[in-house]
Design an enzyme around this catalytic site. Sequence first.
Site, PDB file in Angstrom:
ATOM      1  N   TYR A   1      36.200  35.439  43.303  1.00 54.84           N
ATOM      2  CA  TYR A   1      35.391  36.089  43.524  1.00 54.84           C
ATOM      3  C   TYR A   1      36.359  37.731  42.987  1.00 54.84           C
ATOM      4  O   TYR A   1      36.295  38.527  42.206  1.00 54.84           O
ATOM      5  CB  TYR A   1      34.677  36.705  44.449  1.00 54.84           C
TER       6      TYR A   1
ATOM      7  N   SER B   1      33.795  45.523  43.879  1.00 53.29           N
ATOM      8  CA  SER B   1      34.030  45.485  45.256  1.00 53.29           C
ATOM      9  C   SER B   1      35.507  46.431  45.396  1.00 53.29           C
ATOM     10  O   SER B   1      36.210  46.684  44.694  1.00 53.29           O
ATOM     11  CB  SER B   1      34.067  43.943  45.707  1.00 53.29           C
TER      12      SER B   1
END
Length: 248
Positions: A148, A135
């Site tokens: 996350y 990400s």
Amino acid sequence: MPTALITGASAGIGEAFVRLLTEQKFHLVLVARREDRLQQIASEITNQGGSAEILVADLATTEGLTRVEDYIKAHPLDLLINNAGFGIYGATVDTDPEKEAEMIRLNILALTTLTRAALPEMLKRKAGRILQVGSVLSFFPTPYMTGYGATKAFVLHYSEALHRELKGSGVTVTALCPGSTESEFAAVSGLEQNRQMTATEVARQGLLASEQGKSFILPGTSNKLLPFLNRLLPRNWFTGIVARSLRS
């Protein structure tokens, strides 16, 4: 016919990988929890003259992860795409600790287990590619998506280090680090996203970077600016900016 295994293949970026690799004449192994959705996608591929099989598994469980690990050890792959993962949005104290543990197992343990399962045979053949989906949040601390962001930092660092270890072996590892993308991620995490790239464009850039043997790729011009700002600004300042952005 080369073989590719894609985790999280039932929607979003994972499904986009499936469609693009069908055009490249890969035999596809589709991995996800939703059997009905996998069957639908596999049927569409075979009806178009492609080749696909499904492997139903929840990679956050020991049983599901072992099933896919054993498959990879028994069936040599040309391309492994570790795409499965999810995020949790909110202040850490307010989020479900069991859900966070599940996220860590899927985003980190499943990825490393399947990578290690694929590597020995790839190294023996001196050929193979592994594409890990990280990400843009891999590059800096992420208050309100604390766990996350940390799991995706692991994906980036693990992939870059492994890419270097494998230099000259014929096997490459690439981290794909997208920003906001059209997928089910927002619905699962509870985070509202704007200015989304299409899943197809993200997957296309990831596959190209993998083919070129790059260690990582940040798709999208605006996404490339964020890690640069993180290096330019004092770290605590930038973390504060991220906190305000995600909190709002």
